[in-house]
Structures are given as C-alpha cells and as structure tokens.
Design a protein around this motif. Structure first.
Motif, short mmCIF file in Angstrom:
data_model
loop_
_atom_site.label_atom_id
_atom_site.label_comp_id
_atom_site.label_asym_id
_atom_site.label_seq_id
_atom_site.Cartn_x
_atom_site.Cartn_y
_atom_site.Cartn_z
N UNK A 88 20.41 -7.34 0.11
CA UNK A 88 19.04 -7.41 -0.03
C UNK A 88 18.05 -6.69 1.07
N UNK A 89 18.71 -5.91 1.69
CA UNK A 89 18.00 -5.32 2.89
C UNK A 89 18.67 -3.86 2.92
N UNK A 90 18.30 -3.21 1.72
CA UNK A 90 18.57 -1.92 1.72
C UNK A 90 17.54 -1.15 2.23
N UNK A 95 15.09 2.71 9.78
CA UNK A 95 14.32 1.32 9.90
C UNK A 95 15.67 0.67 10.64
N UNK A 96 15.23 -0.50 11.36
CA UNK A 96 16.15 -1.31 12.12
C UNK A 96 17.00 -2.04 10.74
N UNK A 97 18.35 -2.13 11.19
CA UNK A 97 19.22 -2.76 10.19
C UNK A 97 18.72 -4.38 10.25
N UNK A 98 19.25 -5.04 9.25
CA UNK A 98 19.24 -6.63 9.42
C UNK A 98 20.48 -6.97 9.54
N UNK A 221 7.85 -10.03 12.81
CA UNK A 221 6.90 -10.23 11.57
C UNK A 221 5.73 -9.51 11.94
N UNK A 222 5.01 -8.79 10.77
CA UNK A 222 3.72 -8.05 11.11
C UNK A 222 3.25 -7.82 9.88
N UNK A 223 1.87 -7.95 9.58
CA UNK A 223 1.23 -7.81 8.50
C UNK A 223 1.57 -6.57 7.90
N UNK A 224 1.90 -6.33 6.55
CA UNK A 224 2.00 -4.89 5.93
C UNK A 224 3.48 -4.24 6.02
N UNK A 225 4.46 -5.18 6.77
CA UNK A 225 5.72 -4.91 6.94
C UNK A 225 6.73 -5.99 6.49
N UNK A 226 7.87 -5.52 5.94
CA UNK A 226 8.82 -6.81 5.53
C UNK A 226 9.26 -7.45 6.99
N UNK A 227 9.73 -8.62 6.93
CA UNK A 227 10.08 -9.28 8.17
C UNK A 227 11.32 -8.81 8.28
N UNK A 228 11.69 -8.64 9.78
CA UNK A 228 13.05 -8.06 10.23
C UNK A 228 13.66 -9.33 10.97
N UNK A 229 14.91 -9.58 10.58
CA UNK A 229 15.91 -10.47 10.94
C UNK A 229 17.10 -9.87 11.38
N UNK A 268 15.15 -1.79 23.65
CA UNK A 268 15.60 -1.64 22.38
C UNK A 268 14.12 -1.55 21.49
N UNK A 269 13.97 -0.56 20.66
CA UNK A 269 12.94 -0.04 19.77
C UNK A 269 13.07 -0.55 18.46
N UNK A 270 12.42 -1.29 17.62
CA UNK A 270 12.37 -1.82 16.24
C UNK A 270 11.69 -1.00 15.41
N UNK A 271 12.35 -0.62 14.29
CA UNK A 271 11.24 0.10 13.44
C UNK A 271 11.23 -0.76 12.23
N UNK A 272 10.13 -1.26 11.62
CA UNK A 272 9.85 -2.01 10.56
C UNK A 272 9.85 -1.13 9.26
N UNK A 273 10.31 -1.73 8.08
CA UNK A 273 9.96 -1.32 6.72
C UNK A 273 8.69 -1.79 6.23
N UNK A 274 7.86 -0.83 5.77
CA UNK A 274 6.52 -1.10 5.21
C UNK A 274 6.64 -1.92 3.79
N UNK A 275 5.75 -2.90 3.56
CA UNK A 275 5.96 -3.67 2.45
C UNK A 275 5.37 -2.79 1.20
N UNK A 276 6.11 -2.97 0.20
CA UNK A 276 5.77 -2.15 -1.04
C UNK A 276 4.77 -2.72 -1.64
#
Ligand code: BEZ
Ligand code: FE
Length: 276
Positions: A88-90, A95-98, A221-229, A268-276
């Motif tokens: 579910x997190x491809x 992007x930072x992996x979950x 969590x950030x607006x416009x991006x998928x939540x990263x766990x 450590x830097x995190x890279x969030x995936x933009x929401x589709x």
C-alpha cells in the motif's frame, strides 16, 4: 444443502456468502474462505490442532486492551503487517519509505517547540535529532506535524510502565518555515517485543528471537502530502537483518554519531509523497 463433504463444502460456503451487498467485503470473505479451507486441506489439519489454534486466538484476544494489542503483534511477527504496508505504500523513488506502525503509538502526545527534550525524563544516552521535511520536488514542507515515539534505554515504551504519570520519549512538533526540525531525545536502543503472551509462545516454539533493532518512530503529516509512517533505524545494530517484525529498509538506516561532548546526533531528512 445437505451431505456436504470435503470436496463440496468450500463452494457451498462461498455461495452462502455470495449475497453480500458490499462488493469489496464479498471479495475479501470469498478469498478468506478459499484460503482457510485450502490451509486446512494442505496441512490435513486435525481436530486437536484446530482446537489448539482456536485456543491460541482466544488467548491472543484476552491479552488485548487499550494498552496491549497482541493481535497487531501477531500480524507483525507473521510478516502480514509489513506485507500490507509494502503493497500500500509504493512510492516514487526518492520518497522516504514506510514501515510498520507498531502497537506503541499513543494519540494526544505532548507538544514540543523546536529544540525541546521529548525524552521528558526517560533514561538513555542524550541525543539530538535534526533534519528537514521536503516534498518529492525538493521543496521544504513548512508546518508539517512530526510525531515521534521510542523506547527508553531499558527497551520499554512509556505505556509499558504501569504507574508512569506522564508521557515519556514521545512528542509532537512542527517543522519550521524552512521545513527544518530539531529536538532532544535519547539514543534509540534495540528491544524485544513483548513475549509474555501467545506471540511470545509462538516465537519460542519456532526458535525465533523477539528483538527489534534500535529505531525511532516517526509519523509525519502535512497538507497536500501522504502521511508518512516510518522509523529511522540505528546503523550497526545486530538485529538489522533479523528484525522480529520484518520492518527494516536500508534507506531508513542511519548512524547516531557521537559528538565531542559525548552526546549523539542523528540527522535524517524526510521526503513526503505529494497527494494525488
Ligand atoms: C514497535 O516498533 O514499536 C513495534 C512494532 C511491531 C511490534 C512491536 C513493537
Ligand atoms: Fe518501536
């Protein structure tokens, strides 16, 4: 429907559930029935073994309350949690992996300002954690909500102490306008997942150890991006290749570097995936 036998019962059960109006629920139930029956056939499951399995699941349920989730632990140690996370997190490369959520997240953790100490009295080697939250295009993500939680030097999360009055080694903070964050905490240490329940029995019976490599949990969590766990794992840990819950990804491994003053630094830097 009478005189069902071992060759006809599976189809009969599937037909019994075929009027399920919700199509997704129908798909899941049908597949579950097929796989459960195939499992019983393949293993030639005896009645004594089936009762033992029911007893195991019953005791797993009895072990669950608002602080202890033995079913999540079961799913984790059987690799099911990580399989569901992986499929579910491809995300796009970069992007930072979950990884697994785990059972020790608590809602309503205390909020901290940049630079504050989230350990809040938890014992461990002092450390500073810092980094930047970015989007896939490299843009800094301001005001991201960063939740962190971790075990102390004895390998326990605060919720595992019966009489602790306040949250320790967990907290919520916001990234700055430049996406940067930093906080104080304690260095992550390896710890065993709880083994005083049925999952512990299963691990002992299968000669598997219960250890997780040292890690720090993040939910961002950030607006416009998928939540990263995810977690950041400590480089060099002896359990990186045998994590009890199969959660390690090489891209999440980083060193906590000892500083001249004896404290540790994790960057450590995190890279969030933009929401589709
Ligand atoms: C954890 O990292 O907190 C965790 C994950 C899975 C099972 C037990 C603990
Ligand atoms: Fe953990």
């Amino acid at each position: 429907m009478r005189n069902l036998n071992e060759d006809t019962i599976t189809q009969a059960v599937i037909e019994r559930f075929s009027r399920t109006p919700d199509p997704r629920l129908k798909e899941i139930l049908t597949s579950l029935i097929q796989h459960l029956h195939a499992f019983a056939r393949e293993t030639k499951l005896t009645e004594a073994e089936w009762f033992k399995g029911i007893d195991f699941l019953t005791r797993t349920g009895h072990m669950c309350d608002d602080k202890r989730q033995e079913f999540i632990l079961l799913s984790d140690t059987l690799g099911l949690s990580m399989l569901v996370v992986a499929q579910n997190n491809k995300k796009p490369a970069g992007c930072t992996e979950s990884t697994v959520f785990g059972p020790f997240y608590v809602e309503g953790a205390p909020h901290y300002d940049q630079g504050e100490d989230v350990a809040n009295g938890a014992q461990g080697e002092p450390c500073i954690v810092r980094g930047t939250v970015r989007g896939l295009g490299g843009e800094p993500v301001p005001h991201a909500t960063i939740e962190v939680w971790q075990a102390d030097a004895d390998g326990n999360y605060d919720v595992q102490y019966a009489h602790l009055a306040h949250a320790q080694a967990r907290g919520v903070l916001k990234s700055g306008l430049d996406g940067k964050f930093h906080f104080k905490s304690i260095r992550a240490e390896a710890y065993p997942i709880p083994t005083d329940g049925p999952v512990g029995e299963m691990l002992r019976a299968s000669k598997n150890h219960p250890w997780r490599p040292a890690h720090l949990h993040f939910m961002i969590k950030a607006d416009g991006y998928e939540t990263l766990i995810t977690h950041v794992f400590r480089d060099g840990d002896q359990y990186l290749d045998s994590d009890a819950v199969f959660g390690v990804r090489q891209s999440l491994v980083k060193d906590w570097v000892k500083q001249p003053d004896g404290t540790y630094l994790l960057e450590y830097d995190f890279v969030l995936n933009p929401e589709k």
